[in-house]
Design a protein around this motif. Sequence first.
Motif, PDB file in Angstrom:
ATOM      1  N   ALA A  80       0.822  -1.215   0.000  1.00 37.34           N
ATOM      2  CA  ALA A  80       0.000   0.000   0.000  1.00 37.34           C
ATOM      3  C   ALA A  80       0.855   1.264   0.000  1.00 37.34           C
ATOM      4  CB  ALA A  80      -0.918   0.000   1.226  1.00 37.34           C
ATOM      5  N   LYS A  81       2.022   1.185   0.646  1.00 42.01           N
ATOM      6  CA  LYS A  81       2.993   2.285   0.754  1.00 42.01           C
ATOM      7  C   LYS A  81       2.524   3.420   1.650  1.00 42.01           C
ATOM      8  CE  LYS A  81       5.456   1.461  -3.564  1.00 42.01           C
ATOM      9  NZ  LYS A  81       4.805   0.167  -3.871  1.00 42.01           N
ATOM     10  N   TRP A  82       1.357   3.971   1.435  1.00 41.71           N
ATOM     11  CA  TRP A  82       0.856   5.059   2.280  1.00 41.71           C
ATOM     12  C   TRP A  82      -0.650   4.923   2.389  1.00 41.71           C
ATOM     13  CZ3 TRP A  82       3.704   7.884   5.394  1.00 41.71           C
ATOM     14  CH2 TRP A  82       3.117   8.969   6.058  1.00 41.71           C
ATOM     15  N   LEU A  83      -1.212   5.327   3.535  1.00 33.18           N
ATOM     16  CA  LEU A  83      -2.629   5.107   3.804  1.00 33.18           C
ATOM     17  C   LEU A  83      -3.383   6.425   3.947  1.00 33.18           C
ATOM     18  CD1 LEU A  83      -2.245   2.281   6.474  1.00 33.18           C
ATOM     19  CD2 LEU A  83      -2.364   2.076   3.989  1.00 33.18           C
ATOM     20  N   ASP A  84      -4.648   6.383   3.581  1.00 36.70           N
ATOM     21  CA  ASP A  84      -5.505   7.553   3.764  1.00 36.70           C
ATOM     22  C   ASP A  84      -5.837   7.746   5.239  1.00 36.70           C
ATOM     23  OD1 ASP A  84      -6.168   8.387   0.900  1.00 36.70           O
ATOM     24  OD2 ASP A  84      -6.625   6.244   0.877  1.00 36.70           O
ATOM     25  N   MET A  85      -6.093   6.662   5.921  1.00 38.63           N
ATOM     26  CA  MET A  85      -6.375   6.741   7.346  1.00 38.63           C
ATOM     27  C   MET A  85      -6.165   5.394   8.004  1.00 38.63           C
ATOM     28  SD  MET A  85     -10.556   6.811   7.681  1.00 38.63           S
ATOM     29  CE  MET A  85     -10.667   8.368   6.799  1.00 38.63           C
TER      30      MET A  85
END
Length: 261
Positions: A80-85
């Motif tokens: 995913a590398k980075w998440l929205d929340m």
Amino acid sequence: MPDLSPLDKAKFAAAKRAASFVEDGMRVGLGTGSTAAWLVKCLGEMVREEGLRITGVPTSARTAELARQVGVRVVSLDEAKWLDMTIDGADEVDGDLNLIKGGGGALLQEKIVATASDQMIVIADVSKQVETLGSFPLPVEVIPFGWQTTKVLVEEALIGMDVLGRDAGLRMDGDAPYVTDEGNHILDLHLNRIGNARQLSLVLNQIPGVVENGLFLDICDILVIGHGDGRVQVRDINEGSVEEGRLDFLETNNLFDDILD
């Protein structure tokens, strides 16, 4: 809704409200623990009934299993590398939205996932709110090699800290030491009151053998507190806002029956 205890109603109410923050296409960190399990169930229901498309990044093996069971697509944080929340529970939360986490043994992955997110939403029942952190034992994840030496170093470090207790115990799983998903052990620090959480966190993480501690400072953005009568309070620390609402409990059959334990 099955016949829930007031505590389960509070947890469900907080989880249901937090689920409304999740939008189609989001990458969402999924917490670990009883309240976070309600959240995963709520998201699964939204996937099945509303066609919600999300990608979940679980913070433990058991959360990953539950997410798959309810139909939430699961990937690793590396994928995913980075998440929205990230939406997760807490063992304690103070007035500045600082937390103690790790009662469920997943604090390391929980902290990594939370800090890899644009926003962290914490869901909890009203009993988790405290004026000062420390009544709940502070978990500290340590590597197995030399853990007894690490324990001694931790206890020595506590002498100079603003805390009321200094007992450190190895968390057990029956007759054997508890083992985290990363293969580590956990020391539970019985401090009773933490006067300076920021200083304590820095000192603990400098001790060789300590991997991470359960103080989550300046990480939580929104706190969702559930009450046993269905009332929900949403506090946004960045906006400085507090929103009150209520969830009506309906007598319907749904996904939540099998989560009661």
